[in-house]
Motif scaffolding. Sequence first.
Motif, PDB file in Angstrom:
ATOM      1  N   PRO A  15     142.797  50.767 115.361  1.00  0.00           N
ATOM      2  CA  PRO A  15     143.603  51.783 115.894  1.00  0.00           C
ATOM      3  C   PRO A  15     143.952  52.784 116.573  1.00  0.00           C
ATOM      4  O   PRO A  15     142.403  53.514 116.321  1.00  0.00           O
ATOM      5  N   PRO A  16     145.313  53.489 116.990  1.00  0.00           N
ATOM      6  CA  PRO A  16     144.851  55.229 117.564  1.00  0.00           C
ATOM      7  C   PRO A  16     144.261  56.120 116.424  1.00  0.00           C
ATOM      8  O   PRO A  16     144.177  56.250 115.426  1.00  0.00           O
TER       9      PRO A  16
ATOM     10  N   VAL B 272     149.044  44.984 102.767  1.00  0.00           N
ATOM     11  CA  VAL B 272     149.240  44.274 104.086  1.00  0.00           C
ATOM     12  C   VAL B 272     149.167  45.009 105.618  1.00  0.00           C
ATOM     13  O   VAL B 272     147.970  44.712 106.161  1.00  0.00           O
ATOM     14  N   VAL B 273     150.469  45.717 106.113  1.00  0.00           N
ATOM     15  CA  VAL B 273     150.028  46.041 107.509  1.00  0.00           C
ATOM     16  C   VAL B 273     148.912  47.244 107.505  1.00  0.00           C
ATOM     17  O   VAL B 273     148.160  47.480 108.292  1.00  0.00           O
ATOM     18  N   VAL B 274     148.518  47.688 106.529  1.00  0.00           N
ATOM     19  CA  VAL B 274     148.172  49.064 106.264  1.00  0.00           C
ATOM     20  C   VAL B 274     146.222  48.509 107.076  1.00  0.00           C
ATOM     21  O   VAL B 274     145.323  48.987 107.176  1.00  0.00           O
ATOM     22  N   SER B 275     145.846  47.529 105.708  1.00  0.00           N
ATOM     23  CA  SER B 275     144.874  46.881 105.916  1.00  0.00           C
ATOM     24  C   SER B 275     144.415  45.994 107.288  1.00  0.00           C
ATOM     25  O   SER B 275     143.478  46.269 107.318  1.00  0.00           O
ATOM     26  N   VAL B 276     145.600  45.372 107.998  1.00  0.00           N
ATOM     27  CA  VAL B 276     145.723  44.530 109.105  1.00  0.00           C
ATOM     28  C   VAL B 276     144.812  45.821 109.954  1.00  0.00           C
ATOM     29  O   VAL B 276     144.133  45.830 110.956  1.00  0.00           O
ATOM     30  N   THR B 277     146.166  46.467 110.215  1.00  0.00           N
ATOM     31  CA  THR B 277     146.038  47.517 111.082  1.00  0.00           C
ATOM     32  C   THR B 277     144.291  48.167 111.710  1.00  0.00           C
ATOM     33  O   THR B 277     143.438  48.155 112.023  1.00  0.00           O
ATOM     34  N   LEU B 278     144.107  48.992 109.964  1.00  0.00           N
ATOM     35  CA  LEU B 278     142.770  49.325 109.707  1.00  0.00           C
ATOM     36  C   LEU B 278     141.787  48.565 109.493  1.00  0.00           C
ATOM     37  O   LEU B 278     140.457  49.186 110.025  1.00  0.00           O
ATOM     38  N   ASN B 279     141.988  47.219 110.085  1.00  0.00           N
ATOM     39  CA  ASN B 279     140.630  45.814 109.977  1.00  0.00           C
ATOM     40  C   ASN B 279     140.080  45.453 108.976  1.00  0.00           C
ATOM     41  O   ASN B 279     138.561  45.311 109.133  1.00  0.00           O
ATOM     42  N   TRP B 280     140.030  45.875 108.332  1.00  0.00           N
ATOM     43  CA  TRP B 280     139.356  45.794 106.801  1.00  0.00           C
ATOM     44  C   TRP B 280     139.283  44.709 106.272  1.00  0.00           C
ATOM     45  O   TRP B 280     138.797  44.390 105.252  1.00  0.00           O
TER      46      TRP B 280
ATOM     47  N   PRO C 230     143.859  58.687 109.691  1.00  0.00           N
ATOM     48  CA  PRO C 230     144.265  59.769 108.993  1.00  0.00           C
ATOM     49  C   PRO C 230     145.131  59.972 108.174  1.00  0.00           C
ATOM     50  O   PRO C 230     145.239  59.589 106.647  1.00  0.00           O
ATOM     51  N   VAL C 231     146.434  59.285 108.664  1.00  0.00           N
ATOM     52  CA  VAL C 231     147.375  58.545 107.826  1.00  0.00           C
ATOM     53  C   VAL C 231     147.061  57.538 107.539  1.00  0.00           C
ATOM     54  O   VAL C 231     147.549  57.366 105.661  1.00  0.00           O
TER      55      VAL C 231
END
Length: 236
Positions: A41-42, A167-175, A47-48
Amino acid sequence: MTESASSLALAGFLTLVFVGFTLLAIEPLIAFDAYFNLRPPPPSWVPVLHVLDRVGQRAICLPVLAVVTIACCRREESWRPAVLAASSVFALNLVVGLLKIGFGRAQPASADPSFFIGGMAYPSGHTANIVLVYGLAAYLLGRYFRLGRGALVALWTGVAGLSLLMVVVSVTLNWHWFADLIAGLLVGGIVLELAVAADAAMPRQAFDGGLRQGVRVVLAAVRRRRTGPPGHGDVA
């Protein structure tokens, strides 16, 4: 026993869904997971996203459950909610840990979505925590504070919203791979339904007189169900 039986049936159904989904994730859905292995992600988002990710961490969700559990124990004047919460959280962590070791899937940073290669990604502990811990908090509040329909809908909508956010946060962070997150939701749901079934099946007065008394009451109830009611099997 109706509530207990329906919860057990739902837990069994979710278990079948988990097994079927896992079989798909091991082979047919690997290409789908690779598609969702997004670019980082950018930097300004990170941080957010890290703050949002904490909603699924034990350091955040367990204190929430602890506050709800203490309030329910005080209201009910019983250790029952505490025993249910502690045993459910322990069971979830044990199940998730064993599944992670057994399936051995590496995280997206490896760029290899294969299973059985020694990783610890499948299923996601964060999404499992969201469903069980916040779901159990909603269940306890509804059961022991006898909340109205509107409040219950709001609580369960919140659990669903937090699940989607995780789900959205973990996918976006590639975790996590996408399948890891869905599997975590299913495992959390299975343990939650088993917890509800156990609570419904437990004798009403269990743990009202403390932990030792509660264990004796539960063991006595289990023995009665194994042997049947007095006179069971006698010939008239």
